[in-house]
Design a protein around this motif. Structure first.
Motif, PDB file in Angstrom:
ATOM      1  N   VAL A  57       9.127   3.845  12.638  1.00  0.00           N
ATOM      2  CA  VAL A  57       8.164   3.019  11.880  1.00  0.00           C
ATOM      3  C   VAL A  57       7.622   1.909  12.782  1.00  0.00           C
ATOM      4  O   VAL A  57       8.351   1.350  13.605  1.00  0.00           O
ATOM      5  N   LEU A  58       6.347   1.598  12.639  1.00  0.00           N
ATOM      6  CA  LEU A  58       5.731   0.586  13.505  1.00  0.00           C
ATOM      7  C   LEU A  58       5.920  -0.832  12.953  1.00  0.00           C
ATOM      8  O   LEU A  58       5.823  -1.802  13.693  1.00  0.00           O
ATOM      9  N   ARG A  59       6.165  -0.938  11.649  1.00  0.00           N
ATOM     10  CA  ARG A  59       6.423  -2.251  11.049  1.00  0.00           C
ATOM     11  C   ARG A  59       7.319  -2.018   9.837  1.00  0.00           C
ATOM     12  O   ARG A  59       6.982  -1.204   8.973  1.00  0.00           O
ATOM     13  N   GLU A  60       8.434  -2.732   9.802  1.00  0.00           N
ATOM     14  CA  GLU A  60       9.399  -2.507   8.717  1.00  0.00           C
ATOM     15  C   GLU A  60       8.738  -2.780   7.368  1.00  0.00           C
ATOM     16  O   GLU A  60       7.886  -3.670   7.248  1.00  0.00           O
ATOM     17  N   SER A  61       9.167  -2.036   6.339  1.00  0.00           N
ATOM     18  CA  SER A  61       8.491  -2.127   5.036  1.00  0.00           C
ATOM     19  C   SER A  61       8.591  -3.532   4.431  1.00  0.00           C
ATOM     20  O   SER A  61       7.692  -3.976   3.735  1.00  0.00           O
ATOM     21  N   ASP A  62       9.673  -4.288   4.748  1.00  0.00           N
ATOM     22  CA  ASP A  62       9.787  -5.634   4.155  1.00  0.00           C
ATOM     23  C   ASP A  62       8.918  -6.669   4.881  1.00  0.00           C
ATOM     24  O   ASP A  62       8.919  -7.835   4.523  1.00  0.00           O
ATOM     25  N   ARG A  63       8.178  -6.234   5.912  1.00  0.00           N
ATOM     26  CA  ARG A  63       7.312  -7.205   6.622  1.00  0.00           C
ATOM     27  C   ARG A  63       5.837  -6.959   6.340  1.00  0.00           C
ATOM     28  O   ARG A  63       4.957  -7.497   7.015  1.00  0.00           O
ATOM     29  N   TRP A  64       5.537  -6.133   5.338  1.00  0.00           N
ATOM     30  CA  TRP A  64       4.133  -5.853   5.046  1.00  0.00           C
ATOM     31  C   TRP A  64       3.501  -6.929   4.184  1.00  0.00           C
ATOM     32  O   TRP A  64       2.313  -7.245   4.337  1.00  0.00           O
ATOM     33  N   ASP A  65       4.307  -7.520   3.288  1.00  0.00           N
ATOM     34  CA  ASP A  65       3.736  -8.512   2.357  1.00  0.00           C
ATOM     35  C   ASP A  65       3.095  -9.673   3.104  1.00  0.00           C
ATOM     36  O   ASP A  65       2.065 -10.196   2.697  1.00  0.00           O
ATOM     37  N   GLU A  66       3.716 -10.073   4.231  1.00  0.00           N
ATOM     38  CA  GLU A  66       3.190 -11.245   4.941  1.00  0.00           C
ATOM     39  C   GLU A  66       1.785 -10.998   5.513  1.00  0.00           C
ATOM     40  O   GLU A  66       1.074 -11.950   5.830  1.00  0.00           O
ATOM     41  N   LEU A  67       1.389  -9.728   5.616  1.00  0.00           N
ATOM     42  CA  LEU A  67       0.016  -9.453   6.105  1.00  0.00           C
ATOM     43  C   LEU A  67      -1.014  -9.615   4.985  1.00  0.00           C
ATOM     44  O   LEU A  67      -2.214  -9.707   5.253  1.00  0.00           O
ATOM     45  N   ASP A  68      -0.546  -9.653   3.739  1.00  0.00           N
ATOM     46  CA  ASP A  68      -1.407  -9.852   2.575  1.00  0.00           C
ATOM     47  C   ASP A  68      -2.640  -8.938   2.618  1.00  0.00           C
ATOM     48  O   ASP A  68      -3.780  -9.394   2.655  1.00  0.00           O
ATOM     49  N   LEU A  69      -2.356  -7.634   2.601  1.00  0.00           N
ATOM     50  CA  LEU A  69      -3.444  -6.650   2.748  1.00  0.00           C
ATOM     51  C   LEU A  69      -3.816  -6.017   1.419  1.00  0.00           C
ATOM     52  O   LEU A  69      -2.975  -5.868   0.523  1.00  0.00           O
ATOM     53  N   ASP A  70      -5.052  -5.602   1.336  1.00  0.00           N
ATOM     54  CA  ASP A  70      -5.475  -4.672   0.296  1.00  0.00           C
ATOM     55  C   ASP A  70      -5.272  -3.290   0.947  1.00  0.00           C
ATOM     56  O   ASP A  70      -6.127  -2.819   1.693  1.00  0.00           O
ATOM     57  N   LEU A  71      -4.095  -2.719   0.699  1.00  0.00           N
ATOM     58  CA  LEU A  71      -3.660  -1.541   1.461  1.00  0.00           C
ATOM     59  C   LEU A  71      -4.026  -0.262   0.717  1.00  0.00           C
ATOM     60  O   LEU A  71      -3.593  -0.051  -0.409  1.00  0.00           O
ATOM     61  N   ARG A  72      -4.839   0.585   1.355  1.00  0.00           N
ATOM     62  CA  ARG A  72      -5.247   1.851   0.716  1.00  0.00           C
ATOM     63  C   ARG A  72      -4.737   3.012   1.553  1.00  0.00           C
ATOM     64  O   ARG A  72      -5.453   3.501   2.433  1.00  0.00           O
ATOM     65  N   LEU A  73      -3.499   3.406   1.323  1.00  0.00           N
ATOM     66  CA  LEU A  73      -2.944   4.530   2.082  1.00  0.00           C
ATOM     67  C   LEU A  73      -3.146   5.825   1.309  1.00  0.00           C
ATOM     68  O   LEU A  73      -3.219   5.818   0.072  1.00  0.00           O
ATOM     69  N   GLY A  74      -3.251   6.938   2.043  1.00  0.00           N
ATOM     70  CA  GLY A  74      -3.534   8.220   1.401  1.00  0.00           C
ATOM     71  C   GLY A  74      -4.978   8.313   0.946  1.00  0.00           C
ATOM     72  O   GLY A  74      -5.323   9.144   0.111  1.00  0.00           O
ATOM     73  N   ARG A  75      -5.833   7.449   1.511  1.00  0.00           N
ATOM     74  CA  ARG A  75      -7.253   7.452   1.147  1.00  0.00           C
ATOM     75  C   ARG A  75      -8.100   7.716   2.391  1.00  0.00           C
ATOM     76  O   ARG A  75      -7.866   7.149   3.448  1.00  0.00           O
ATOM     77  N   ASP A  76      -9.091   8.561   2.224  1.00  0.00           N
ATOM     78  CA  ASP A  76     -10.017   8.887   3.314  1.00  0.00           C
ATOM     79  C   ASP A  76     -11.279   8.050   3.205  1.00  0.00           C
ATOM     80  O   ASP A  76     -11.883   8.010   2.138  1.00  0.00           O
ATOM     81  N   ALA A  77     -11.705   7.418   4.282  1.00  0.00           N
ATOM     82  CA  ALA A  77     -13.063   6.865   4.319  1.00  0.00           C
ATOM     83  C   ALA A  77     -13.986   8.063   4.524  1.00  0.00           C
ATOM     84  O   ALA A  77     -13.751   8.878   5.426  1.00  0.00           O
TER      85      ALA A  77
END
Ligand SMILES: Cc1cc2nc3c(=O)[nH]c(=O)nc-3n(C[C@H](O)[C@H](O)[C@H](O)COP(=O)(O)OP(=O)(O)OC[C@H]3O[C@@H](n4cnc5c(N)ncnc54)[C@H](O)[C@@H]3O)c2cc1C
Length: 396
Positions: A57-77
């Motif tokens: 993993v490139l970033r542990e799952s408990d460190r994602w909140d601090e990025l405060d992202l609107d995260l759209r995974l499993g979505r294609d542009a």
């Protein structure tokens, strides 16, 4: 801001935007379902069975909140609208942006006319790797088509797992385009010495079988029996979703020296980006790990700085490849026909540094298992050193 492509370059881009103080809305769109992971172990430790996916993993799952992202995974542009300044996602939703970073990477090329047969693989994603790893369990006869870096690493890993491996290459030696004939031959010897049946200068005429692949028919009239085929004939940048946008595309998203694409506020980074590298005075697209991280950082900083303050991205490209117990490392950007000279160690011992040069300039350096010595030449390349400077360093 919007970043499309949630892998190495996309993640480094959002991390840089936040580190640099951007505190507005930040959307990260990624076609793969899981959190970003590292690809290099997919042809090495994970494929070999030494590592499980949780190690990459490139970033542990408990460190994602601090990025405060609107995260759209499993979505294609699916498209980009330059007038409305929005990205359309699968399902029709539009996400507006003032700044956009394109980090959609690359995808494996297929052999023309590949038939619908089980047992034919490519390797780019974790799913690809786990499917191939499971196929290796049955101790199949493996044919790898293409002795570029991915093909060569898969052949090495399969051979280390005790499998019967044939490695096919259309050019006279492996890696000839990147490393030149002489150094390509050294890579070829590495495989032959480990029992891989390396066949160079042969094309693939067809993959044959009944439901499952059974053999590869070659251009010299011969055939190789196979239970598993891995096609490693290079990758193509993922730009299809941008095709109707009007953004300049030419074997990648065309960027200037600051990684800015052909429309304001749009940057590209990683395997998908083709930019003018001022250090080498030419346009390049680099398909390696270090470039994806460095370029994403540069693109994010330049997006925030704006065009007047944006700085050129002028790196010395670097990559590594692990094959058997040899660590291959390369810095620079040689071109076919460059002068090659071994300046430390010897090719026979598989421990050496070779320099590449053209028109009195050092253009690249290659090391087999001599990592520390190589880094001195990286500094010389950054300083646009001459061939004589490089020979003087070698002699010192
Ligand atoms: C098996 C393997 C081994 C490697 N080993 C090495 C090595 O030893 N040394 C080295 O230097 N380099 C290595 N590399 C290369 C390195 O991993 C890549 O250069 C790096 O992953 C590029 O990162 P990227 O973020 O630009 O692209 P990618 O990693 O390709 O990521 C792009 C992401 O964008 C997503 N995407 C694509 N289209 C869309 C869309 N329309 N909408 C939303 N998301 C989209 C993709 O699903 C993907 O997740 C290896 C690569 C592979 C595959």
């Amino acid at each position: 801001m919007v970043v499309v492509g949630a892998s190495l370059a996309g993640l480094r881009a959002v991390e840089t935007l936040r580190q640099a103080g951007y505190d507005g809305r930040l959307t990260l769109v990624g076609a793969e379902r899981g959190l970003p992971y590292d690809r290099p172990p997919l042809s090495k430790q994970v494929l070999k069975g030494d590592w499980e996916p949780d190690r990459i993993v490139l970033r542990e799952s408990d460190r994602w909140d601090e990025l405060d992202l609107d995260l759209r995974l499993g979505r294609d542009a699916t498209s980009l609208d330059l007038t409305e300044r929005s990205v359309e996602l699968d399902g029709g939703e539009r996400v507006g942006f003032d700044g956009l970073i394109v980090a959609t990477g690359a995808r494996p090329r297929l052999l023309p006319g590949t038939p619908e047969l089980d047992g034919i693989h490519t390797l780019r994603t974790l799913d690809d790797c786990l499917t191939l790893r499971a196929a290796f369990e049955a101790m199949p006869r493996v044919v790898v088509v293409g002795a570029g870096f991915i093909g060569a690493e898969v052949a090495a890993t399969a051979s280390q797992r005790g499998l019967d491996v044939t490695l096919l290459e259309a050019l006279p030696v492996p890696l000839a385009r990147g490393l030149g004939e002489e150094m390509g031959r050294a890579c070829g010897a590495l495989h032959r010495d480990h029992g891989v049946d390396l066949r160079c200068g042969v094309g693939v005429e067809g993959l044959e079988g009944d439901g499952r692949v059974e053999r590869v028919r070659l251009s010299d009239g011969s055939a190789v029996d196979a239970d598993v085929i891995v096609v490693g004939v290079g990758v193509a940048p993922v730009t299809g979703w941008l095709a109707s946008s009007g953004l300049a595309i030419e074997d990648g998203v065309v960027c200037d020296a600051t990684c800015a694409a052909s429309a304001p506020g749009i940057y590209a980074a990683g395997d998908v980006a083709r930019w003018d590298n001022p250090l080498f005075g030419r346009s390049m697209r680099v398909e390696h790990w270090t470039n994806a991280t460095e370029q994403a950082t540069a693109a994010a900083r330049n997006l925030l700085a704006g065009p007047a303050a944006a700085e050129p991205f002028a790196p010395v490209p670097f990559f590594w490849s692990d094959q058997y117990d040899t660590k291959i490392q390369y810095v620079g950007a040689a071109e076919p026909g460059d002068l090659v000279r071994v300046v430390h160690g010897s090719v026979e011992d598989r421990k050496f540094v070779a320099l590449y040069g053209r028109d009195g300039r050092l253009t690249a350096a290659l090391a087999f298992s001599m990592p520390r010595l190589l880094m001195g030449y990286r500094r010389l390349l950054a300083d646009r050193a001459t061939w004589d400077d490089a020979l003087a360093l070698a002699a010192s």
